[in-house]
Design a protein around this motif. Sequence first.
Motif: not given
Length: 1024
Positions: A172, A176, A179, A221-222, A225, A229, A234, A237, A241
């Motif tokens: 994460m 993130l 991303y 992870g990218q 996300w 998103a 978005d 986010i 988080f």
Amino acid sequence: MKKRYFTLVVRRLYLVLLAVGVSAPVAFGQYFGRNKAQYKKLNFEVLETPHFEIYHYLRNKNVPNELGQASERWYTWHSKILGHRFKQQNPLIFYNHHADFQQTTVISGLLGTGTGGVTEGLRNRVIMPLTASNQQTDHVLGHELVHAFQYDMLLNNDSTSANNLNNIPLWMVEGLAEYMSIGRVDAHTAIWMRDAVLNKDIPSVDDLYRKQHLYFPYRYGQALWAYIAGLYGDNIISPLFRATGKYGVTRGMLLTLGSDDKGISRAWKNALTDYYTPFMKDTTAVVGKRLISEKNGGQMNVSPALSPDGKYVAFISERNVISTDLYIADAQTGKIIKRISNNFQRSHIDEISFLEAAGTWSPDSKQFASIIFSKGRTNLLVLDIARGRTVREIEIPGVEYINNAAWSPDGRSILISGLVEGRSDLYLYDLNTKKVENLTNDAHSDLQPAWSADGRQIVFASDRGGAERINLGGYSAYRLSTLNLATRQVNVLDVFSGADNLNPQFGPDNDRIYFLSNADGLRNLYEYNLAEKQVYRLTNYFTGISGITAFSPALSVSTQTGQMVYNVLRNRQYNVYGANVNQFTRQPVAANQVNLAAATLPPADKLVNDLVGNNIRTQARNKLADSTAFTTRAYDPKFELSYIGGSAGGGTATYRGQGPVAAGGVATLFTDILNNHQVMGAVQLNGEIYDLAGQVAYLNQKRKFKWGASIGHIPYVYGGAFYAQDTIKVGDGQMEVLNSGLVLQRMFQDQVALFGSYAFSQTKRFEVSTSFARYSNRVDIYNTYYDALGRYVGEDREKGESAPGFNLGQTNIAFVGDNSTSGVTSPLNGHRFRFDIGRTYGGINYNTILADYRKYWFTRPVGFALRAMHYGRYGGDAERMFPLYLGNEYFVRGYNNASFRGDMTPDENSLSINQVIGSRLAVANAEVRLPFSGPERLSLIKSGFLFSDLVFFADGGLAWSKGDEVSMSAKTANRNMHFPVYSTGASLRINLFGYIIVEPYYAIPLQRNGFQPNFGFFLSGGGF
């Protein structure tokens, strides 16, 4: 009158502890371990922008301004998406290249080639090097600034703290950052996702946390996300988080997304499968022969470089599991010929550059030049392949960082892509005159140069020209360019503008250029015919031809034979394939045909609030910050408090009369912005006021010779309870009582110390230290009285007799080396040594000598280890000290003190404990180390939590003192003589979750009666 029965015992205990305390050499840092070498002094200055303080030492003043503009652009984007602003300017620290970055003092640990940047949490400092690619520098900057926001959001919030960082999994955090700095159109990450779909190996959210060694957190992870998103927008986010930081992943997702991690996992898996499966249609099988795979190499076989005659391929692999090495293989069969990275274990070589670099062959295919990190720069190390020896090391004048190299067809020069002052240009180095020429002196990034077969042209990848697709930082995607050596004219080829076209190679006829491109959203091999001005697609692979990063070299072509080798990613493994250019089917494609749908992370359409994508797509039209408003000032250390922490508590005494006790402490750390100067202070109380301890230390890391000083007061407390008949005064008479008391002995150390270390390289250093201490003592007796019926009568406290204080000084100098590579519990390859001379003076006077050398070899599946060591005390009061014990398991196993208990045999020929103690030791050890449980490719038994080695050992040693009779054979020795003792056996060395290493063992002492075996257990620290 009270009976003073305890005084002698306390004094003896004190002398034993003192002897143990001063017997070991004083060292600055670790006994072994690699060094954070600092090769040069860097003179930083500061560029101030509205939200950042940019620390740099660039002479090219355009580059800091560009970095300032990029930083402000990223701040605007991240701040809007995350809904957060910095309350003060954030420090950014830039290094000119990765070789300088590895010397940073801001981060204490070693930084390898794979570390592109770091954001630390104490002062939210971003530390990163400039890279050879403008795009990559901008991407790393955007990535690290996401981390700066993540830290600031949690640490400077009333409802969260540093502890909340533990709730956020690595995927994460890093996903993130990827991303938000790349977006969802990323051909490299898409390769990984298509590979997961192909192999039906899409991880769940829980897998990303528990099996991050299998699923790279950055890529997966990218992608996750991007999915979240894309589905929720978005603007989800920041809430997700923050909620994860407070409550963890499962509840955080449930609160913000309305679905738990299991539901998200199922939906993400379906989205990846549904989106990428249609792209599998019409893809083809891999062309050529698989030369290097896990069967004869490792899981990561990268940076292939084919010799000009097409006979050999050099590649980088973790084939032996514990290290990354350079190998040579037969280019026709794939048979491994030799591992030549032993040449890199020289003392001045820190690392092989392999992540985005490949070596180069001489035109006669007899020598290979590899790029190495050495003394704060990168050089070319030329190796004779047949003999496996180093021919020479080439340092390119004026070019400290080499990214790629290509030997000219006539053998007279080497072409390099070099990074100087933030600019990546092509340089030509003449091997005879040693002169350097800059061929492309501009602001563009020029990478991966290659020669034509006739030596008249150069082809390379560059971000010059074209604006159909603007990538990160406003730079265009990478296009193919040629340079005419006669005219020095650069020509940008009109091929796939808007796609990244990399790794170009000339064919044997000088008219064909082979290259890798993501023009179809995948990453395939293409041919460009210069005469026809026509592009041909040669492969159509569902995953793609790729190295570890998008800029890693993954293709090499022989200009003499037309043979080629290339990397293909399959099932999370990089394999090397070999083929001839004539084996491929040439499919004509339009030079302007670019479709990045397959390079997109799903969902690709119907996006909600696509803020990240809009930023990247429109950045060319965004107004940059006015660099004329930036200000420059001299470097200011900004020495300030970086950390404070502690705890407190209180309670009553265990024994009556002892008084109230307290426990607690506080620790502080003051640093400057570069960590050149650090002051650490700590105060700790654990008991009464007499038990207050404090220490202040200073460390100076500004230059290559690092030094420090400390001053401290430390109490050591020990003692015990007693029961005794006693008499106390009652009125005018005496009363017989039972005294249930406590004796506490306190030894106080007040010490001043100086220490220093000079690192010659990452593997060798010189140490020096000196200290002076005053030792004093205090004895407190706590008496509690009871009558004959056990009833409490009274209590008192008195000060007992204590040993006199004395002064003690120590000085040590040492030469230390360590280039070893460790397995799961112990070193398996390389060597270690420590040569130490010391002097103890004051109340006790003697000298110490330590010589400790260790050698390791690893030949799958076992490792071999040898140690030879001598430690001794000489002169003065050496013989008055508490003796050294050879039977300590760290020296010779099988002779621990328990094995001598009850040994009352009168046999003069049997071994006594007096024969294994002395003021001097000589030790030799040999071990066979079999990785027993742990990673599948290394260990006999696969385990994800139990890491252990099965060890078979043979130990030997001799203990003696000055004046002792010594015989080298037990057969000729008697009970009054000292002779070598030996043992053999087996042990299981267990790594307990990275905290401690324990070692149960079964030893057969060969000098004990009847070879009596015994079991033992000790904290081995990984053996020798």
